[in-house]
Scaffold this motif. Structure first.
Motif, PDB file in Angstrom:
ATOM      1  N   GLU A 438       2.059   0.402   1.070  1.00 51.24           N
ATOM      2  CA  GLU A 438       1.079   1.366   1.577  1.00 51.24           C
ATOM      3  C   GLU A 438       0.103   1.805   0.498  1.00 51.24           C
ATOM      4  O   GLU A 438      -0.886   2.466   0.787  1.00 51.24           O
ATOM      5  CB  GLU A 438       1.811   2.608   2.091  1.00 51.24           C
ATOM      6  CG  GLU A 438       2.464   2.461   3.433  1.00 51.24           C
ATOM      7  CD  GLU A 438       2.961   3.785   3.951  1.00 51.24           C
ATOM      8  OE1 GLU A 438       2.502   4.230   5.016  1.00 51.24           O
ATOM      9  OE2 GLU A 438       3.822   4.388   3.289  1.00 51.24           O
ATOM     10  N   ASP A 439       0.384   1.453  -0.730  1.00 52.00           N
ATOM     11  CA  ASP A 439      -0.375   1.930  -1.884  1.00 52.00           C
ATOM     12  C   ASP A 439      -1.547   0.985  -2.153  1.00 52.00           C
ATOM     13  O   ASP A 439      -1.387  -0.058  -2.782  1.00 52.00           O
ATOM     14  CB  ASP A 439       0.549   2.007  -3.094  1.00 52.00           C
ATOM     15  CG  ASP A 439      -0.123   2.605  -4.322  1.00 52.00           C
ATOM     16  OD1 ASP A 439      -1.355   2.777  -4.307  1.00 52.00           O
ATOM     17  OD2 ASP A 439       0.592   2.881  -5.304  1.00 52.00           O
ATOM     18  N   PHE A 440      -2.740   1.348  -1.702  1.00 49.37           N
ATOM     19  CA  PHE A 440      -3.902   0.478  -1.864  1.00 49.37           C
ATOM     20  C   PHE A 440      -4.331   0.380  -3.319  1.00 49.37           C
ATOM     21  O   PHE A 440      -4.905  -0.619  -3.738  1.00 49.37           O
ATOM     22  CB  PHE A 440      -5.054   0.968  -0.980  1.00 49.37           C
ATOM     23  CG  PHE A 440      -4.943   0.485   0.433  1.00 49.37           C
ATOM     24  CD1 PHE A 440      -5.719  -0.556   0.889  1.00 49.37           C
ATOM     25  CD2 PHE A 440      -4.029   1.063   1.298  1.00 49.37           C
ATOM     26  CE1 PHE A 440      -5.609  -1.016   2.190  1.00 49.37           C
ATOM     27  CE2 PHE A 440      -3.909   0.611   2.605  1.00 49.37           C
ATOM     28  CZ  PHE A 440      -4.693  -0.431   3.058  1.00 49.37           C
ATOM     29  N   GLN A 441      -4.057   1.415  -4.105  1.00 44.52           N
ATOM     30  CA  GLN A 441      -4.365   1.336  -5.528  1.00 44.52           C
ATOM     31  C   GLN A 441      -3.505   0.268  -6.203  1.00 44.52           C
ATOM     32  O   GLN A 441      -3.978  -0.499  -7.041  1.00 44.52           O
ATOM     33  CB  GLN A 441      -4.156   2.690  -6.198  1.00 44.52           C
ATOM     34  CG  GLN A 441      -4.527   2.697  -7.686  1.00 44.52           C
ATOM     35  CD  GLN A 441      -4.398   4.072  -8.305  1.00 44.52           C
ATOM     36  OE1 GLN A 441      -3.990   5.022  -7.641  1.00 44.52           O
ATOM     37  NE2 GLN A 441      -4.743   4.199  -9.574  1.00 44.52           N
ATOM     38  N   GLN A 442      -2.230   0.200  -5.808  1.00 42.14           N
ATOM     39  CA  GLN A 442      -1.350  -0.826  -6.347  1.00 42.14           C
ATOM     40  C   GLN A 442      -1.858  -2.221  -5.973  1.00 42.14           C
ATOM     41  O   GLN A 442      -1.778  -3.152  -6.762  1.00 42.14           O
ATOM     42  CB  GLN A 442       0.071  -0.619  -5.820  1.00 42.14           C
ATOM     43  CG  GLN A 442       1.091  -1.567  -6.420  1.00 42.14           C
ATOM     44  CD  GLN A 442       2.502  -1.306  -5.918  1.00 42.14           C
ATOM     45  OE1 GLN A 442       3.423  -2.007  -6.278  1.00 42.14           O
ATOM     46  NE2 GLN A 442       2.687  -0.296  -5.078  1.00 42.14           N
ATOM     47  N   MET A 443      -2.386  -2.373  -4.766  1.00 42.09           N
ATOM     48  CA  MET A 443      -2.882  -3.674  -4.315  1.00 42.09           C
ATOM     49  C   MET A 443      -4.099  -4.129  -5.096  1.00 42.09           C
ATOM     50  O   MET A 443      -4.403  -5.320  -5.132  1.00 42.09           O
ATOM     51  CB  MET A 443      -3.218  -3.624  -2.824  1.00 42.09           C
ATOM     52  CG  MET A 443      -2.019  -3.699  -1.913  1.00 42.09           C
ATOM     53  SD  MET A 443      -2.520  -3.944  -0.205  1.00 42.09           S
ATOM     54  CE  MET A 443      -2.229  -2.347   0.494  1.00 42.09           C
ATOM     55  N   THR A 444      -4.808  -3.208  -5.702  1.00 41.03           N
ATOM     56  CA  THR A 444      -6.027  -3.568  -6.433  1.00 41.03           C
ATOM     57  C   THR A 444      -5.710  -4.132  -7.805  1.00 41.03           C
ATOM     58  O   THR A 444      -6.471  -4.910  -8.365  1.00 41.03           O
ATOM     59  CB  THR A 444      -6.943  -2.332  -6.553  1.00 41.03           C
ATOM     60  OG1 THR A 444      -7.232  -1.857  -5.232  1.00 41.03           O
ATOM     61  CG2 THR A 444      -8.251  -2.676  -7.243  1.00 41.03           C
ATOM     62  N   GLY A 445      -4.564  -3.766  -8.370  1.00 38.95           N
ATOM     63  CA  GLY A 445      -4.135  -4.357  -9.627  1.00 38.95           C
ATOM     64  C   GLY A 445      -3.276  -5.583  -9.369  1.00 38.95           C
ATOM     65  O   GLY A 445      -2.998  -5.941  -8.226  1.00 38.95           O
TER      66      GLY A 445
END
Length: 628
Positions: A438-445
């Motif tokens: 659910e963590d879109f910030q995690q998906m960006t890295g």
């Protein structure tokens, strides 16, 4: 900003620098002398090496070497520039060793040509046949002769890619090498890091500049810093809009590692010769392999490295340590030890550093070296009871294999199903993939630190995710050892992926702990992922010779989820989820069989209906090991 995030991530992965008290740098300056060398290898190539020697070293006070070889830079460079930390931990830094850091071939200040996962050459012929083992042998030989006041013993450690170099270097057969500790080591790029069971780890698209561009000459600076892709607005949307993997070629047509990856979609000789595991024979010195149960990058590596050494070298000192950590996190203390939302206790990393790692290196490099360390063969953390456990071997000999069967109505249990013509089905649409977090910030890295213990409630409500769970447990149940998914499936397509998750479902009465960083998290009813793995159906019979599925035909899909040591407590439930996408962590299967998914067209991606069977003659299950 992206470059800064990537740089920070690489620093964490290689464990060169991270937040330490400012006094540590002053301590190093006060207590160590720094020297820089270019050490010649047998083929004439020189490898840049930094040596930090305790200032009180003398003929009467000799120290062992403790070495790390890395592709991530041994900075800071320059005779008067000192790091904020030396060695695997601040405790060993104050114990005092002669710390050695070396840039491997083709990286930063070392000469030579860089290759990923350098293939090991078991029977070298002539001085021009070189690998990490020969480079290590030549380095040790030079150090013993040229660095005064050493005690003739050498140890080595490394985390992540440096963990691979530790493993590969352990094959040097130099008699002075007494102790190796590969930590989160990469073992095989087809099953670790860049792939899971041959499925491409798409989140790693950001890393190809680091691994796929040769440095033109020795340099102290990054030479790939302008090559990074900028994912906007977030990693999920960016990757979905990118379309098929072939579209990454617009960025990486000149990137040699990307080209090697897309041109070797199967487990062929290119990948096989980069697998270090078959060469772990004839090891004579002490080994301590370290990993984290929630390591999203390298979990296969430490477990298979330990087991392979144990199988091939039964009489050596060989131990395994697994803690409640993400990638490399045992090397730095955070005080309150959390992974994502889950609290495991205080100072867990310090316990490991002082009571396990420090004991290991001190014994073999400074002490008797007879193997009587007082440590068990397996020092493992139970992530359910949140306690360290000690075992004489791993997996535990007394563990009982049992099957957790999928049942009609979304049930899960140890009794085999008796129904006929029973299955659960879902429509998998690669254009609407299930996010892995659910963590879109995690998906960006590129480094997915948190998802390995993340709450799965976001996925369990989707129609393209199957959910099976037990009744409420009436007593504690400890799963300790290997897990094998044995699925009976059929599909309307000709290829498919299956992502299986083992989950601990918390009772509705659980209270939030005091150390949650996100105050919106609700631990009541939390669906904590304990273990997961993905399998590409085309590889069900062979990773080197893929074959399509036959539509509508019941087919076995068997694959290993990595080991666990987790107690599901009384009042909890055990859940299993099955889905076909976990995006953008893993690439999407077109679900139409194509020879090379890296070169698939957009038109190849199709919806398919998948069935998972739970009937008497086709019973899907997880094979688990239960500890009593």
């Amino acid at each position: 900003m992206l470059k800064k995030l990537l740089t920070l991530a690489w620093v964490l992965a290689s464990v060169l620098v991270y937040a330490q008290p400012a006094s540590d740098e002053a301590y190093i300056r006060e207590n160590y002398t720094k020297a820089e060398y270019s050490i010649p290898m047998r083929d004439g190539i020189k490898l840049f090496t930094i040596v930090y020697t305790p200032k009180d070293a003398s003929a009467g006070t000799k120290y062992p070497f403790l070495m790390q070889r890395t592709c991530y830079s041994v900075a800071p460079y320059g005779p008067d520039k000192y790091p904020v930390r030396l060695g695997p931990s601040p405790h060993l830094m104050r114990e005092k060793y002669i710390f050695v850091y070396q840039d491997v071939r083709g990286r930063y200040m070392s000469e030579g040509v860089w290759t990923n996962m350098t293939p090991h050459i078991p029977n070298k012929k002539g001085k021009n046949e070189v690998d990490e083992a020969s480079d290590t042998y030549d380095t040790i030989e030079w150090l013993l002769k040229n660095v005064p006041n050493n005690n003739g013993r050498v140890g080595q450690w490394g985390i992540s890619y440096p963990g691979f170099y530790t493993t590969a270097s352990s094959l040097s057969e130099h008699p002075a090498l007494k102790a190796s500790s590969p930590q989160a080591p990469i073992a095989d790029f087809f099953f670790d890091d860049f792939h899971h069971n041959g499925v491409f780890t798409q989140g790693y698209y950001l890393t190809f500049p680091v691994f796929g561009i040769q440095h033109p000459q020795p340099t102290a600076q990054d030479w790939f810093s302008d090559e990074f892709i900028q994912p906007k607005p977030d990693g999920y949307t960016f990757n979905l809009n990118m379309g098929p993997l072939k579209n990454f070629n617009q960025y990486y047509k000149d990137n040699f590692f990307w080209q090697e990856t897309i041109n070797h979609p199967n487990y062929d000789e290119f990948w096989q010769k980069r697998n270090i595991l078959p060469h772990l024979k004839g090891v004579k010195h002490a080994y301590m392999t370290v990993g984290g149960w929630f390591d999203a990058e390298d979990l296969y590596g430490p477990l298979t490295t330990y087991k392979t050494i144990e199988k091939n070298n039964p009489n050596i000192y060989n131990t395994l340590v697994m803690g409640p950590f993400g990638h490399g996190r045992w090397s730095r203390e955070t005080g309150h030890t959390l992974h994502n939302d889950i609290y495991f206790g205080d100072s867990v990393a310090t316990f490991y550093q002082r009571n396990i790692e420090q004991v290991f290196f001190n014994h073999f490099l400074k002490g008797a070296g007879d193997g009587k360390t007082g440590l068990p063969e397996a020092y493992l953390f139970d992530t359910g009871t949140k306690q360290w456990k000690q075992y004489e071997k791993w997996p535990v000999a007394q563990a009982k294999k049992q099957r957790l069967y999928f049942q009609p109505g979304g049930r899960l249990g140890f009794n085999s199903p008796t129904s006929r013509n029973s299955f659960s089905s879902y429509i998998s649409d690669p254009l609407k993939p299930v996010p892995y977090t659910e963590d879109f910030q995690q998906m960006t890295g590129f480094t997915p630190f948190n998802y390995m213990s993340e709450d799965q409630r976001f996925a369990s409500t989707r129609t393209d995710v199957l959910v099976f769970q037990t009744d409420v447990l009436t007593e504690d149940l400890t799963l300790g050892g290997e897990i094998m998914a044995q699925l009976k499936i059929s599909t309307t397509g000709s290829d498919a992926d299956f992502f299986v998750k083992l989950i601990d479902v918390y009772p509705d009465t659980v209270q939030n702990h005091a150390y949650l960083t996100d105050k919106e998290v609700v631990l009541a009813g939390y669906q904590q992922m304990v273990r997961s793995e993905i399998m590409r159906a085309r590889f069900r019979n062979s990773f080197s010779k893929p074959e399509p599925l036959k539509p509508e035909q019941i087919t076995d899909i068997n694959f290993r989820l990595q080991d666990v040591l987790h107690t599901f407590k009384k009042g909890h439930r055990i859940m299993v989820q099955v889905q076909s996408t976990a995006f953008p962590l893993f690439d999407r299967n077109p679900q139409k069989y194509v020879e090379n998914i890296y070169k698939a067209e957009a038109s190849d991606f199709t919806k398919a209906t998948h069935r998972v069977y739970h009937q008497s003659d086709a019973a899907s299950s997880l094979v688990v090991e239960v500890l009593e």
